[in-house]
Scaffold this active site. Structure first.
Site, PDB file in Angstrom:
ATOM      1  N   HIS A 127       0.757  -1.278  -0.131  1.00 35.54           N
ATOM      2  CA  HIS A 127       0.216  -0.070   0.044  1.00 35.54           C
ATOM      3  C   HIS A 127       0.909   1.204  -0.260  1.00 35.54           C
ATOM      4  O   HIS A 127       0.840   2.192   0.941  1.00 35.54           O
ATOM      5  CB  HIS A 127      -0.934  -0.139   1.349  1.00 35.54           C
ATOM      6  CG  HIS A 127      -1.924  -1.110   1.350  1.00 35.54           C
ATOM      7  ND1 HIS A 127      -2.614  -1.225   2.327  1.00 35.54           N
ATOM      8  CD2 HIS A 127      -2.123  -2.236   0.578  1.00 35.54           C
ATOM      9  CE1 HIS A 127      -3.435  -2.563   2.115  1.00 35.54           C
ATOM     10  NE2 HIS A 127      -2.962  -3.093   0.911  1.00 35.54           N
ATOM     11  N   ARG A 182      -7.220   4.159   1.465  1.00 36.84           N
ATOM     12  CA  ARG A 182      -6.580   2.890   1.695  1.00 36.84           C
ATOM     13  C   ARG A 182      -5.436   2.647   0.793  1.00 36.84           C
ATOM     14  O   ARG A 182      -4.195   2.492   1.404  1.00 36.84           O
ATOM     15  CB  ARG A 182      -7.599   1.684   1.408  1.00 36.84           C
ATOM     16  CG  ARG A 182      -6.791   0.351   1.880  1.00 36.84           C
ATOM     17  CD  ARG A 182      -7.913  -0.890   1.606  1.00 36.84           C
ATOM     18  NE  ARG A 182      -7.203  -2.249   1.864  1.00 36.84           N
ATOM     19  CZ  ARG A 182      -6.798  -2.938   1.218  1.00 36.84           C
ATOM     20  NH1 ARG A 182      -6.560  -2.465  -0.189  1.00 36.84           N
ATOM     21  NH2 ARG A 182      -6.286  -4.160   1.447  1.00 36.84           N
ATOM     22  N   GLY A 187      -9.778  -1.267  -2.693  1.00 38.24           N
ATOM     23  CA  GLY A 187     -10.469  -1.718  -1.422  1.00 38.24           C
ATOM     24  C   GLY A 187      -9.932  -2.774  -0.867  1.00 38.24           C
ATOM     25  O   GLY A 187      -8.780  -3.504  -1.197  1.00 38.24           O
ATOM     26  N   GLU A 238     -12.848   1.356  -5.497  1.00 39.55           N
ATOM     27  CA  GLU A 238     -13.384   2.568  -5.789  1.00 39.55           C
ATOM     28  C   GLU A 238     -12.864   3.711  -6.764  1.00 39.55           C
ATOM     29  O   GLU A 238     -11.711   3.527  -6.951  1.00 39.55           O
ATOM     30  CB  GLU A 238     -13.409   3.388  -4.423  1.00 39.55           C
ATOM     31  CG  GLU A 238     -14.078   2.693  -3.153  1.00 39.55           C
ATOM     32  CD  GLU A 238     -13.967   3.412  -1.974  1.00 39.55           C
ATOM     33  OE1 GLU A 238     -14.393   2.942  -1.020  1.00 39.55           O
ATOM     34  OE2 GLU A 238     -13.477   4.647  -1.905  1.00 39.55           O
ATOM     35  N   TYR A 295     -12.743  10.384   2.935  1.00 41.13           N
ATOM     36  CA  TYR A 295     -13.187   9.036   2.159  1.00 41.13           C
ATOM     37  C   TYR A 295     -13.353   7.827   2.942  1.00 41.13           C
ATOM     38  O   TYR A 295     -13.452   6.827   2.193  1.00 41.13           O
ATOM     39  CB  TYR A 295     -12.365   9.022   0.912  1.00 41.13           C
ATOM     40  CG  TYR A 295     -12.459  10.340   0.082  1.00 41.13           C
ATOM     41  CD1 TYR A 295     -13.494  10.067  -1.086  1.00 41.13           C
ATOM     42  CD2 TYR A 295     -11.988  11.509   0.204  1.00 41.13           C
ATOM     43  CE1 TYR A 295     -13.703  11.389  -1.574  1.00 41.13           C
ATOM     44  CE2 TYR A 295     -12.417  12.541  -0.531  1.00 41.13           C
ATOM     45  CZ  TYR A 295     -13.170  12.385  -1.465  1.00 41.13           C
ATOM     46  OH  TYR A 295     -13.545  13.697  -2.339  1.00 41.13           O
TER      47      TYR A 295
END
Length: 355
Positions: A154, A216, A235, A241, A251
């Site tokens: 991430h 995220r 996600g 998204e 968000y």
């Protein structure tokens, strides 16, 4: 008459078999016929090494490779240019040389902006720097921001210059979801810089690069001609998204995802839902039509913002990492050599398709 019945039945059965075979052949031919979209795809470059981002200046295309090169493609010639960084580039999953965007005055200054993951002892971080092209080599020249937490995955990593000539940066939550709601942290955010690395006076939070939060792993940024800003986001397993980004907005991650709603938090314009995964990365917008590279979805997806409709433009090239619009052409890069795909001969590739 009795002798004629077997012959008649045999003739009927043979005719039926012929019809069935003919129908089967027609169905197979229809399935094997390439779609109009696929037949218009042109290979621009191949044998790319885990490419991540596409940029263009005049007739030259530039593609970053995660292992630490920038590939220049111009007039059919492919040149792999070395990138000289001040920190040791990370080789961890999803890490490396990621986002890349050319300065508005690149043709005179030869300056670009880059986002990369580096290793420092047993830990790793992300940083945003300027690169200067000198003698066909890119050299790290200025540091804009450093020690963005990396985590195992991430990283975010997308860089874009908006219509306001500000630098926007997507940052993942570094696999620490709570950071996305922490306004004192840079992780799980979309950041906004002046091009010299300073904080814009009109950012939503005082003395902060944070433009929006509760993300995220956002990996795509684009603007429509009316100034609407869009972002794509991974996600948690599903619930990917496409969001309209407004400054200062929350968000939701990790408090809400997908179609969940909570006061003062934004629900996405599009979501893959809880049973489907797109893993969207780079995006591009033309009028009200948005194009998104899908990794897990192995496709270029389309989203009609007005009609609220989602479709697949093409899906025969494996994992797609980035898309780039130039005039009437859409460029896209496959990402099958990233350790999660099934590489085909001469992967990865840069493709072009007329729209």
């Amino acid at each position: 008459m009795k002798r004629m019945i077997p012959s008649l039945l045999l003739a009927i059965l043979m005719c039926a078999a012929c019809t069935s075979t003919k129908e089967k052949d027609e169905r197979m031919a229809k399935q094997e016929e390439p779609s109009k979209v696929t037949s218009n795809v042109e290979i621009i470059a191949e044998q790319l090494r885990t490419p991540w981002s596409i940029e263009k200046s005049d007739t030259a295309l530039y593609v970053t490779e995660r292992p630490g090169n920038i590939v220049k493609i111009m007039e059919g010639e492919v040149e792999r240019q070395q990138v000289l960084l001040k920190k040791e580039l990370s080789t961890a999953p999803e890490a490396g040389l990621l986002g890349f965007v050319l300065a508005p005055d690149f043709t005179t200054t030869h300056i670009a902006y880059a986002y990369y993951t580096y290793e420092e002892g047993s830990t790793q971080f992300n940083r945003v720097v300027t690169l200067t092209l000198i003698d066909n080599k890119w050299q790290e020249t200025d540091l804009l921001i450093d020690r963005i937490q990396s985590g195992t995955y991430h990283h975010g990593g997308r860089l874009k210059i908006g219509p306001d000539r500000k630098l926007y940066v997507t940052v993942g939550d570094a696999t620490q979801p709570s950071l996305a709601q922490d306004l004192d942290a840079l992780e799980g955010k979309i950041l906004r810089f002046n091009l010299d690395g300073s904080i814009p006076n009109d950012n939503p939070f005082p003395r902060s690069y944070v433009y929006s939060y509760g993300h995220r792993n956002p990996q795509g940024l684009a603007w429509a001609t009316d100034g609407t800003m869009y972002a794509s986001e991974h996600g948690n397993a599903a619930n990917d998204e496409i969001n309209i980004i407004e400054k200062g907005k929350n968000y939701g991650w990790p408090l809400i995802e997908g179609i969940d709603k909570q006061q003062h938090m934004v629900t996405p314009l599009f979501t893959s839902g809880s049973a489907k995964t797109w893993a969207p990365s780079g995006i591009a917008v033309v009028d009200d039509q948005l194009y998104a590279a899908a990794l897990r979805g192995t496709a270029v997806l389309t989203f009609d913002a007005n009609m609220k409709k989602q479709d697949v433009l093409l899906s025969e090239f494996g994992r797609i990492r980035d898309v780039f619009m130039d005039g009437s052409y859409l460029y896209f890069i496959s990402n099958n050599t990233d350790g999660r795909g099934n590489p085909q001969p001469d992967d990865d590739k840069l493709y072009r398709i007329p729209l």
